[in-house]
Structures are given as C-alpha cells and as structure tokens.
Design a protein around this motif. Structure first.
Motif, mmCIF file in Angstrom:
data_model
loop_
_atom_site.group_PDB
_atom_site.id
_atom_site.type_symbol
_atom_site.label_atom_id
_atom_site.label_comp_id
_atom_site.label_asym_id
_atom_site.label_seq_id
_atom_site.Cartn_x
_atom_site.Cartn_y
_atom_site.Cartn_z
ATOM 1 N N ALA A 33 23.371 -17.128 -13.113
ATOM 2 C CA ALA A 33 22.345 -17.566 -14.053
ATOM 3 C C ALA A 33 21.961 -19.019 -13.771
ATOM 4 C CB ALA A 33 22.861 -17.424 -15.491
ATOM 5 N N VAL A 34 20.895 -19.465 -14.418
ATOM 6 C CA VAL A 34 20.447 -20.846 -14.308
ATOM 7 C C VAL A 34 21.593 -21.776 -14.705
ATOM 8 C CG1 VAL A 34 18.839 -22.565 -15.231
ATOM 9 C CG2 VAL A 34 18.068 -20.225 -14.786
ATOM 10 N N ASP A 35 21.803 -22.819 -13.931
ATOM 11 C CA ASP A 35 22.814 -23.856 -14.141
ATOM 12 C C ASP A 35 24.238 -23.427 -13.799
ATOM 13 O OD1 ASP A 35 20.831 -25.628 -14.888
ATOM 14 O OD2 ASP A 35 21.118 -25.295 -17.029
ATOM 15 N N ASP A 36 24.444 -22.243 -13.244
ATOM 16 C CA ASP A 36 25.772 -21.908 -12.734
ATOM 17 C C ASP A 36 26.103 -22.872 -11.602
ATOM 18 O OD1 ASP A 36 25.996 -19.831 -14.518
ATOM 19 O OD2 ASP A 36 25.996 -18.237 -13.000
ATOM 20 N N MET A 37 27.378 -23.181 -11.444
ATOM 21 C CA MET A 37 27.817 -24.131 -10.426
ATOM 22 C C MET A 37 28.674 -23.423 -9.383
ATOM 23 S SD MET A 37 26.552 -26.971 -11.499
ATOM 24 C CE MET A 37 27.308 -28.549 -11.376
ATOM 25 N N VAL A 38 28.319 -23.635 -8.127
ATOM 26 C CA VAL A 38 29.108 -23.143 -7.000
ATOM 27 C C VAL A 38 29.762 -24.364 -6.376
ATOM 28 C CG1 VAL A 38 29.034 -21.980 -4.765
ATOM 29 C CG2 VAL A 38 27.511 -21.232 -6.620
ATOM 30 N N VAL A 39 31.062 -24.301 -6.171
ATOM 31 C CA VAL A 39 31.808 -25.440 -5.636
ATOM 32 C C VAL A 39 32.442 -25.028 -4.307
ATOM 33 C CG1 VAL A 39 33.689 -27.062 -6.046
ATOM 34 C CG2 VAL A 39 32.257 -26.302 -7.960
ATOM 35 N N VAL A 40 32.166 -25.814 -3.273
ATOM 36 C CA VAL A 40 32.712 -25.581 -1.939
ATOM 37 C C VAL A 40 33.806 -26.626 -1.727
ATOM 38 C CG1 VAL A 40 32.170 -25.371 0.508
ATOM 39 C CG2 VAL A 40 30.417 -24.847 -1.199
ATOM 40 N N ILE A 41 35.043 -26.180 -1.701
ATOM 41 C CA ILE A 41 36.202 -27.083 -1.621
ATOM 42 C C ILE A 41 36.538 -27.327 -0.151
ATOM 43 C CG2 ILE A 41 38.619 -27.382 -2.279
ATOM 44 C CD1 ILE A 41 37.935 -25.303 -4.584
ATOM 45 N N LEU A 42 36.469 -28.612 0.255
ATOM 46 C CA LEU A 42 36.660 -29.010 1.650
ATOM 47 C C LEU A 42 37.686 -30.145 1.717
ATOM 48 C CD1 LEU A 42 32.845 -29.106 2.503
ATOM 49 C CD2 LEU A 42 34.446 -27.229 2.976
ATOM 50 N N PRO A 43 38.972 -29.847 1.595
ATOM 51 C CA PRO A 43 40.001 -30.873 1.409
ATOM 52 C C PRO A 43 40.069 -31.974 2.461
ATOM 53 C CG PRO A 43 40.945 -28.684 1.177
ATOM 54 C CD PRO A 43 39.534 -28.508 1.628
ATOM 55 N N ALA A 44 39.933 -31.671 3.737
ATOM 56 C CA ALA A 44 40.103 -32.697 4.772
ATOM 57 C C ALA A 44 38.791 -33.355 5.179
ATOM 58 C CB ALA A 44 40.793 -32.091 5.990
ATOM 59 N N LEU A 95 27.088 -27.331 -6.016
ATOM 60 C CA LEU A 95 25.737 -26.776 -5.950
ATOM 61 C C LEU A 95 25.360 -26.215 -7.311
ATOM 62 C CD1 LEU A 95 26.364 -24.741 -2.690
ATOM 63 C CD2 LEU A 95 25.160 -26.924 -2.831
ATOM 64 N N LYS A 96 24.175 -26.552 -7.788
ATOM 65 C CA LYS A 96 23.695 -26.052 -9.077
ATOM 66 C C LYS A 96 22.583 -25.045 -8.827
ATOM 67 C CE LYS A 96 22.080 -27.769 -13.521
ATOM 68 N NZ LYS A 96 21.725 -28.975 -14.275
ATOM 69 N N LEU A 97 22.770 -23.821 -9.349
ATOM 70 C CA LEU A 97 21.784 -22.759 -9.147
ATOM 71 C C LEU A 97 20.621 -22.899 -10.124
ATOM 72 C CD1 LEU A 97 24.147 -19.717 -8.509
ATOM 73 C CD2 LEU A 97 23.157 -21.308 -6.870
ATOM 74 N N THR A 98 19.442 -22.446 -9.683
ATOM 75 C CA THR A 98 18.221 -22.657 -10.468
ATOM 76 C C THR A 98 17.704 -21.435 -11.196
ATOM 77 O OG1 THR A 98 16.866 -22.155 -8.556
ATOM 78 C CG2 THR A 98 17.383 -24.468 -8.954
ATOM 79 N N ARG A 99 18.222 -20.266 -10.854
ATOM 80 C CA ARG A 99 17.673 -19.069 -11.481
ATOM 81 C C ARG A 99 18.674 -17.930 -11.467
ATOM 82 N NH1 ARG A 99 14.480 -15.865 -7.441
ATOM 83 N NH2 ARG A 99 14.847 -16.812 -5.430
ATOM 84 N N TYR A 100 18.262 -16.823 -12.027
ATOM 85 C CA TYR A 100 19.089 -15.628 -12.112
ATOM 86 C C TYR A 100 19.128 -14.917 -10.755
ATOM 87 C CZ TYR A 100 20.453 -10.853 -13.264
ATOM 88 O OH TYR A 100 21.082 -9.636 -13.282
ATOM 89 N N PHE A 101 20.310 -14.415 -10.381
ATOM 90 C CA PHE A 101 20.475 -13.592 -9.188
ATOM 91 C C PHE A 101 21.342 -12.400 -9.565
ATOM 92 C CE2 PHE A 101 19.885 -17.886 -7.559
ATOM 93 C CZ PHE A 101 18.806 -17.679 -6.722
ATOM 94 N N ALA A 102 20.916 -11.216 -9.160
ATOM 95 C CA ALA A 102 21.663 -9.992 -9.459
ATOM 96 C C ALA A 102 22.974 -9.949 -8.667
ATOM 97 C CB ALA A 102 20.809 -8.776 -9.112
ATOM 98 N N GLU A 103 23.877 -9.083 -9.122
ATOM 99 C CA GLU A 103 25.119 -8.874 -8.401
ATOM 100 C C GLU A 103 24.822 -8.505 -6.951
ATOM 101 O OE1 GLU A 103 24.198 -7.229 -11.122
ATOM 102 O OE2 GLU A 103 25.769 -7.268 -12.624
ATOM 103 N N GLU A 104 25.697 -8.923 -6.062
ATOM 104 C CA GLU A 104 25.639 -8.613 -4.633
ATOM 105 C C GLU A 104 24.432 -9.201 -3.909
ATOM 106 O OE1 GLU A 104 26.567 -4.511 -3.709
ATOM 107 O OE2 GLU A 104 28.027 -4.417 -5.345
#
Length: 167
Positions: A33-44, A95-104
C-alpha cells in the motif's frame, strides 16, 4: 506471516570499496500500500557522507517508489532524520512505496552509483546471507530475510599486483 517469494540484489559496478548502483528486485505473497517501507539491509556497505537521500533511482512499475535513502546507525542525526520505522535501520537503504501493488507483483528498484553507496572493501560472496530485505507494511510486516540471489564481488586486498602463470 508474510514472506518474499523471490528476491535479488545486483550491482552495476563490481569494484570493492567503491560506489556501485544497486538493483533490488522482489515479489511477496502480500499486497503493498501507499507509504509501505521496504528496507534493504546491507551491513558491510557504507557511504562517504553518512545518512543521505538518493534522488537518482528508477523503478518498475514506474513511479513505484517516492523516496530512497541510506540510513546508518539508529538515531544518527536525531529522530527527524530517520525514515525507517522506529529508527531501527542500520546500514540500510529505505524505500517508500507510492501506491498499491497486488500480491506477487514484481517490484524492481535501481539506485544509481551516484547515490554513493559503496560495496564492502572485503568483497561479497555470491548469495551473501547477511544481505537482507524486510517490509513494514499496512497489510503486515515481513521480517528480515536473506536475498534469494545476490551478486558476488571480488577483491584484491593489500596488493596492487597480479601475477599470471605463464607470463
């Protein structure tokens, strides 16, 4: 519990210790959904400038992401500078998403090398398990999960010489 169905992290340049573009691609068994956050963890990984916003990115589907930033230690720069929920992201791309995306739905986000995110000086193994993806979403969260695939990055440390046999 929601999960990623596939995930891939690839690089545009393979120079250990130098900035590289990143492409993050994934599908999940949940809607976004709008404003969902995806986080890419890159420790090194690191940047030269610490926490910073990156405006040089593209996504597929187009305009899927409104915001991309590199976050370092939690609360560096105060809570106002933190984009990650709870300010808990350490060495991560948020990363902040801007809109709705269906499953898969296949989502792909490419950040330019000009964002200044540097590959680890020590290099990376193929499918490095410390590189992870997570989601803070309206439908629910996906806990930190290692990428299904990630590019290897070689390094030649402490010497500027290569030898070949035969010469």
């Amino acid at each position: 519990t929601f999960r990623f169905l596939s995930s891939k992290l690839s690089f545009s340049r393979f120079w250990a210790g130098r900035p590289s573009g990143l492409t993050i691609e994934f599908t999940a068994d949940m809607f976004f959904a709008v404003d969902d956050m995806v986080v890419v963890i890159l420790p090194a990984f690191e940047t030269e400038a610490g926490p910073r916003e990156c405006s040089d990115f593209e996504s597929s589907p187009p305009e899927a992401v409104s915001y991309a930033a590199w976050e370092t230690e939690p609360n560096v720069g105060g809570a106002d500078s933190c984009r990650c929920p709870g300010c808990i992201c350490k060495n991560a791309v948020v990363l902040k998403l801007t809109r709705y995306f269906a499953e898969e739905t296949v989502l792909s986000i490419s950040l330019s090398h000009t964002c200044g995110i540097k590959l680890p000086f020590e290099g990376l193994e193929a499918n490095e398990t410390s590189l992870m993806l997570r989601v803070f979403g309206a439908a629910g969260d996906i806990p930190p999960t290692s990428f299904t695939y990630s590019d290897p990055v070689g390094t030649i440390a402490l010497t500027g010489k290569l030898f070949f046999n035969p010469p």
